[in-house]
Scaffold this motif. Structure first.
Motif, PDB file in Angstrom:
ATOM      1  N   ALA A 290       0.797  -1.224  -0.085  1.00 42.74           N
ATOM      2  CA  ALA A 290      -0.150   0.008  -0.159  1.00 42.74           C
ATOM      3  C   ALA A 290       0.837   1.438  -0.066  1.00 42.74           C
ATOM      4  O   ALA A 290       0.608   2.329  -0.850  1.00 42.74           O
ATOM      5  N   ALA A 291       1.807   1.346   0.843  1.00 40.20           N
ATOM      6  CA  ALA A 291       2.930   2.530   0.935  1.00 40.20           C
ATOM      7  C   ALA A 291       3.488   2.522  -0.705  1.00 40.20           C
ATOM      8  O   ALA A 291       3.654   3.795  -0.915  1.00 40.20           O
ATOM      9  N   PHE A 292       3.924   1.400  -0.801  1.00 36.52           N
ATOM     10  CA  PHE A 292       4.609   1.243  -2.249  1.00 36.52           C
ATOM     11  C   PHE A 292       3.876   2.105  -3.264  1.00 36.52           C
ATOM     12  O   PHE A 292       4.237   3.004  -4.203  1.00 36.52           O
ATOM     13  N   ASN A 293       2.522   1.614  -3.409  1.00 31.40           N
ATOM     14  CA  ASN A 293       1.664   2.156  -4.280  1.00 31.40           C
ATOM     15  C   ASN A 293       1.433   3.501  -4.433  1.00 31.40           C
ATOM     16  O   ASN A 293       1.249   4.294  -5.364  1.00 31.40           O
ATOM     17  N   HIS A 294       1.315   3.946  -3.053  1.00 32.19           N
ATOM     18  CA  HIS A 294       1.079   5.586  -2.714  1.00 32.19           C
ATOM     19  C   HIS A 294       2.052   6.173  -3.491  1.00 32.19           C
ATOM     20  O   HIS A 294       2.177   7.254  -3.920  1.00 32.19           O
ATOM     21  N   PHE A 295       3.397   5.679  -3.208  1.00 32.83           N
ATOM     22  CA  PHE A 295       4.757   6.403  -3.797  1.00 32.83           C
ATOM     23  C   PHE A 295       4.325   6.369  -5.152  1.00 32.83           C
ATOM     24  O   PHE A 295       4.880   7.501  -5.888  1.00 32.83           O
ATOM     25  N   VAL A 296       4.227   5.154  -5.869  1.00 32.51           N
ATOM     26  CA  VAL A 296       4.101   5.083  -7.368  1.00 32.51           C
ATOM     27  C   VAL A 296       3.041   6.068  -7.820  1.00 32.51           C
ATOM     28  O   VAL A 296       3.117   6.852  -8.884  1.00 32.51           O
ATOM     29  N   SER A 297       1.795   6.484  -7.005  1.00 34.58           N
ATOM     30  CA  SER A 297       0.734   7.161  -7.589  1.00 34.58           C
ATOM     31  C   SER A 297       1.434   8.749  -7.462  1.00 34.58           C
ATOM     32  O   SER A 297       0.791   9.558  -8.289  1.00 34.58           O
ATOM     33  N   LEU A 298       2.196   9.172  -6.505  1.00 42.68           N
ATOM     34  CA  LEU A 298       2.654  10.501  -6.422  1.00 42.68           C
ATOM     35  C   LEU A 298       3.749  10.570  -7.575  1.00 42.68           C
ATOM     36  O   LEU A 298       3.712  11.643  -8.139  1.00 42.68           O
ATOM     37  N   LEU A 299       4.281   9.571  -7.863  1.00 37.54           N
ATOM     38  CA  LEU A 299       5.568   9.336  -9.169  1.00 37.54           C
ATOM     39  C   LEU A 299       4.617   9.846 -10.398  1.00 37.54           C
ATOM     40  O   LEU A 299       5.134  10.654 -11.176  1.00 37.54           O
ATOM     41  N   GLU A 300       3.395   9.091 -10.523  1.00 34.32           N
ATOM     42  CA  GLU A 300       2.502   9.108 -11.537  1.00 34.32           C
ATOM     43  C   GLU A 300       2.115  10.701 -11.632  1.00 34.32           C
ATOM     44  O   GLU A 300       2.173  11.420 -12.815  1.00 34.32           O
ATOM     45  N   LYS A 301       1.629  11.262 -10.674  1.00 32.82           N
ATOM     46  CA  LYS A 301       1.152  12.683 -10.559  1.00 32.82           C
ATOM     47  C   LYS A 301       2.320  13.630 -10.891  1.00 32.82           C
ATOM     48  O   LYS A 301       2.038  14.606 -11.679  1.00 32.82           O
ATOM     49  N   VAL A 302       3.331  13.614 -10.302  1.00 30.12           N
ATOM     50  CA  VAL A 302       4.485  14.676 -10.636  1.00 30.12           C
ATOM     51  C   VAL A 302       5.333  14.611 -12.034  1.00 30.12           C
ATOM     52  O   VAL A 302       5.753  15.423 -12.819  1.00 30.12           O
ATOM     53  N   THR A 303       5.017  13.164 -12.652  1.00 36.27           N
ATOM     54  CA  THR A 303       5.450  13.170 -13.880  1.00 36.27           C
ATOM     55  C   THR A 303       4.458  12.955 -15.234  1.00 36.27           C
ATOM     56  O   THR A 303       4.724  12.981 -16.490  1.00 36.27           O
TER      57      THR A 303
ATOM     58  N   THR B 168      15.866  -9.604 -14.869  1.00 32.56           N
ATOM     59  CA  THR B 168      14.749  -8.535 -15.100  1.00 32.56           C
ATOM     60  C   THR B 168      13.379  -9.138 -15.114  1.00 32.56           C
ATOM     61  O   THR B 168      12.513  -8.708 -14.459  1.00 32.56           O
ATOM     62  N   ASP B 169      13.441 -10.316 -15.713  1.00 32.08           N
ATOM     63  CA  ASP B 169      11.857 -11.022 -15.643  1.00 32.08           C
ATOM     64  C   ASP B 169      11.500 -11.168 -14.058  1.00 32.08           C
ATOM     65  O   ASP B 169      10.206 -10.772 -13.885  1.00 32.08           O
ATOM     66  N   GLU B 170      12.275 -11.744 -13.294  1.00 29.68           N
ATOM     67  CA  GLU B 170      12.011 -11.604 -11.858  1.00 29.68           C
ATOM     68  C   GLU B 170      11.368 -10.269 -11.309  1.00 29.68           C
ATOM     69  O   GLU B 170      10.406 -10.129 -10.542  1.00 29.68           O
ATOM     70  N   ILE B 171      12.230  -9.243 -11.738  1.00 29.60           N
ATOM     71  CA  ILE B 171      12.031  -7.798 -11.052  1.00 29.60           C
ATOM     72  C   ILE B 171      10.532  -7.447 -11.729  1.00 29.60           C
ATOM     73  O   ILE B 171       9.650  -6.808 -10.970  1.00 29.60           O
ATOM     74  N   GLU B 172      10.200  -7.652 -12.807  1.00 30.25           N
ATOM     75  CA  GLU B 172       9.083  -7.371 -13.724  1.00 30.25           C
ATOM     76  C   GLU B 172       7.713  -8.162 -12.769  1.00 30.25           C
ATOM     77  O   GLU B 172       6.753  -7.402 -12.693  1.00 30.25           O
ATOM     78  N   ILE B 173       8.098  -9.435 -12.635  1.00 27.03           N
ATOM     79  CA  ILE B 173       6.757 -10.049 -11.935  1.00 27.03           C
ATOM     80  C   ILE B 173       6.795  -9.543 -10.443  1.00 27.03           C
ATOM     81  O   ILE B 173       5.567  -9.361  -9.959  1.00 27.03           O
ATOM     82  N   VAL B 174       7.700  -9.212  -9.753  1.00 28.61           N
ATOM     83  CA  VAL B 174       7.660  -8.374  -8.194  1.00 28.61           C
ATOM     84  C   VAL B 174       6.880  -7.273  -8.469  1.00 28.61           C
ATOM     85  O   VAL B 174       5.769  -6.817  -7.886  1.00 28.61           O
ATOM     86  N   PHE B 175       7.460  -6.422  -9.561  1.00 30.49           N
ATOM     87  CA  PHE B 175       6.529  -5.163  -9.677  1.00 30.49           C
ATOM     88  C   PHE B 175       5.197  -5.293  -9.861  1.00 30.49           C
ATOM     89  O   PHE B 175       4.332  -4.640  -9.406  1.00 30.49           O
ATOM     90  N   LYS B 176       4.760  -6.404 -10.894  1.00 29.43           N
ATOM     91  CA  LYS B 176       3.362  -6.701 -11.136  1.00 29.43           C
ATOM     92  C   LYS B 176       2.679  -7.145  -9.768  1.00 29.43           C
ATOM     93  O   LYS B 176       1.479  -6.493  -9.626  1.00 29.43           O
ATOM     94  N   GLN B 177       3.099  -7.804  -9.116  1.00 34.67           N
ATOM     95  CA  GLN B 177       2.527  -8.221  -7.780  1.00 34.67           C
ATOM     96  C   GLN B 177       2.232  -6.940  -6.633  1.00 34.67           C
ATOM     97  O   GLN B 177       1.182  -7.164  -6.230  1.00 34.67           O
ATOM     98  N   LEU B 178       3.251  -6.222  -6.656  1.00 35.02           N
ATOM     99  CA  LEU B 178       3.104  -4.994  -5.850  1.00 35.02           C
ATOM    100  C   LEU B 178       2.218  -4.067  -6.518  1.00 35.02           C
ATOM    101  O   LEU B 178       1.255  -3.736  -5.605  1.00 35.02           O
ATOM    102  N   ARG B 179       2.090  -3.820  -7.757  1.00 39.99           N
ATOM    103  CA  ARG B 179       0.868  -3.039  -8.366  1.00 39.99           C
ATOM    104  C   ARG B 179      -0.452  -3.779  -8.201  1.00 39.99           C
ATOM    105  O   ARG B 179      -1.348  -2.981  -7.857  1.00 39.99           O
ATOM    106  N   ALA B 180      -0.597  -4.997  -7.918  1.00 39.25           N
ATOM    107  CA  ALA B 180      -1.836  -5.529  -7.684  1.00 39.25           C
ATOM    108  C   ALA B 180      -1.979  -5.673  -6.173  1.00 39.25           C
ATOM    109  O   ALA B 180      -3.220  -6.172  -5.569  1.00 39.25           O
ATOM    110  N   GLY B 181      -1.147  -5.003  -5.432  1.00 36.80           N
ATOM    111  CA  GLY B 181      -1.342  -4.931  -3.706  1.00 36.80           C
ATOM    112  C   GLY B 181      -1.065  -6.509  -3.324  1.00 36.80           C
ATOM    113  O   GLY B 181      -1.408  -6.438  -2.005  1.00 36.80           O
ATOM    114  N   GLN B 182      -0.324  -7.005  -3.784  1.00 37.89           N
ATOM    115  CA  GLN B 182      -0.019  -8.431  -3.424  1.00 37.89           C
ATOM    116  C   GLN B 182       1.066  -8.287  -2.286  1.00 37.89           C
ATOM    117  O   GLN B 182       2.488  -7.586  -2.808  1.00 37.89           O
ATOM    118  N   THR B 183       1.430  -9.053  -1.215  1.00 38.99           N
ATOM    119  CA  THR B 183       2.637  -9.111  -0.923  1.00 38.99           C
ATOM    120  C   THR B 183       3.617  -9.983  -1.202  1.00 38.99           C
ATOM    121  O   THR B 183       3.282 -11.225  -1.699  1.00 38.99           O
TER     122      THR B 183
END
Length: 474
Positions: free
Chosen positions: A194-207, A250-265
């Motif tokens: 949740a905190a990570f996605n909040h940061f991503v949302s702020l990043l989306e807003k500022v960019t 890189t594939d591993e990190i892309e999977i992790v990022f996708k999980q995080l954006r889905a709100g998964q631990t």
């Protein structure tokens, strides 16, 4: 018996006194890492009283007050300012042998000309005098910086910050450069989706962008890195428990990022790999721009869950951690060095048991081209006290070249903390002066030793960070 805090405070020999009073005392200050508010500098903020200036965010003092049995309402609560100050004044006599006792009285002397000891009996008079001075134009935050001879300030800034206050300072032509430092810790902290996605949302807003994939994420973080550079930033900083240097794809990190954006631990292995990937990417961007990267390592943060839930982080509930530092730190620096992508680097250690590890690690990756390229940074946080500074200086002296050390920084949120540079300089001069008088260093080389003192106090940092234009009489 020597007087308390006189002009020769901490200076035990005649040579130490000579070095301090003739070489160190008038050297200006480069504060290349602090947590001062750029907004307060830009607005030339005026403190309402000494309580606001001293207790407003100083978790060092809060820890001492809690240990002294003072109720939380006098620290982070809504008690009247003078009552808060009185509780701090009641605590000060109990801080003897804690650096707070020295810092408190150094600050009273250097900023306000107050030589009385702070205690319950003197509190009213000291409160009134210091507060009255702070309300005058001569004690605005810009003038506090001028008063201490500060030549450059590097704040600590999140990648999503718009840096508008830094821009205002540039537009206003403030003669002391106040530069941002890129602090992307939230960008590589996936523990709380949740905190990570909040940061991503702020990043989306500022960019003004949508971030759906890991490549999107890197693209927009890089745009912020570029923006910081356009605003004069040439320094990054990380506050981490330890360096992360796990192998990943890189594939591993892309999977992790996708999980995080889905709100998964994510699991611990994924966590460490994600941190490793991000840390390596930031380091490569820093190298591309010729920035200095800093790593503050070893803090075990937010130990008190009750106070964390009530008040959040940075309220004085952190401690020294006992993380294993050497292997990952070596691998991280080696990976960058092997690829010729290792920029100037400062590594700060919080666990005194690891001083020699850090001092020797720094020596592994100097390249013979850049003076002091890898620095064992100043004693910080719990170690920026007499014993901690001496231990850091001794480890660096024994394992490297203390003469090339970039010296002290405040790492502080307080505009009244600059006497810490004096504290450091007195300790530095005492070490060299004592060894001269013991015959361990040559007295006939005192002019050269004086130059080393000046370099550690200011010149080395000015050269290292690319601000050599600040050096007078080069």
């Amino acid at each position: 018996m020597k007087p308390f805090l006189d002009k020769d405070f901490l200076l035990e020999t005649e040579t130490a006194k000579k070095l301090y009073h003739e070489a160190a005392v008038d050297m200006p200050i480069i504060d290349y890492h602090c947590h001062l508010s750029p907004q307060q500098i830009a607005e030339d903020y005026q403190f309402s009283d000494i309580t606001e200036a001293w207790l407003g965010g100083d978790h060092y003092k809060w820890r001492a007050m809690r240990a002294n049995g003072i109720d939380e309402s006098y620290m982070t609560g809504n008690k009247p300012a003078k009552e808060k100050f009185l509780q701090w004044a009641r605590t000060v006599p109990y801080t003897m042998r804690n650096p707070l006792y020295h810092w408190t009285h150094l600050e009273l002397q250097r900023y306000f000309g107050i030589t009385d000891l702070l205690n319950e009996n003197s509190a009213d008079a000291i409160y009134e005098k210091a507060s009255a001075l702070l309300r005058t134009p001569e004690y605005s935050v810009k003038n506090l910086l001028r008063k201490m001879g500060v030549k450059t300030v590097c704040t600590t800034d999140d990648p999503t910050d718009d840096l508008k206050w830094h821009q205002k300072l540039k537009d206003d032509g403030f003669e002391i450069p106040v530069l941002p430092a890129f602090r992307p810790d939230k960008a590589m902290a996936p523990e709380d989706p949740a905190a990570f996605n909040h940061f991503v949302s702020l990043l989306e807003k500022v960019t003004d962008s949508k971030i759906n994939t890991y490549p999107d994420y890197l693209k927009q973080l890089k745009s912020r890195h570029d923006f910081f550079a356009s605003m004069g930033c040439s320094v990054s900083d990380h506050g981490l428990e330890e360096i992360y240097a796990e192998d990943f794809t890189t594939d591993e990190i892309e999977i992790v990022f996708k999980q995080l954006r889905a709100g998964q631990t994510i699991n611990l292995d994924q966590n460490r790999k994600f941190k490793s990937a991000m840390l390596l990417q930031f380091a490569k961007w820093d190298h591309e721009k010729g920035w200095v990267q800093q790593f503050h390592l070893g803090a075990l943060r937010n130990n008190n869950t009750r106070l964390l839930q009530q008040m959040g982080a940075d309220v004085g509930c952190d401690s020294i951690g006992d993380f294993k530092q050497a292997v990952a730190l070596s691998k991280f620096l080696r990976t960058l060095d092997d690829a010729d992508q290792l920029t100037k680097t400062i590594i700060y250690n919080l666990n005194p048991a690891d001083n020699e590890i850090f001092a020797t690690m720094a020596g592994n990756f100097n390249d013979g081209k850049t003076v002091g390229k890898i620095q064992f940074g100043a004693a910080w946080w719990f170690l920026d006290q007499k014993n901690g500074m001496i231990s850091q200086l001794n480890a660096l002296s024994n394992m490297g070249l203390v003469s090339r050390f970039v010296g002290m920084l405040t790492d502080s949120r307080s505009f009244l903390s600059y006497p810490r540079h004096e504290y450091f300089r007195r300790i530095l001069c005492n070490l060299f002066g004592t060894e001269v008088e013991n015959g361990e260093l040559p007295a006939e080389q005192l002019n050269w030793i004086s130059q080393i003192i000046k370099d550690i106090c200011f010149n080395n940092a000015a050269n290292y960070f690319g601000w050599s234009h600040l050096i007078e009489n080069k």
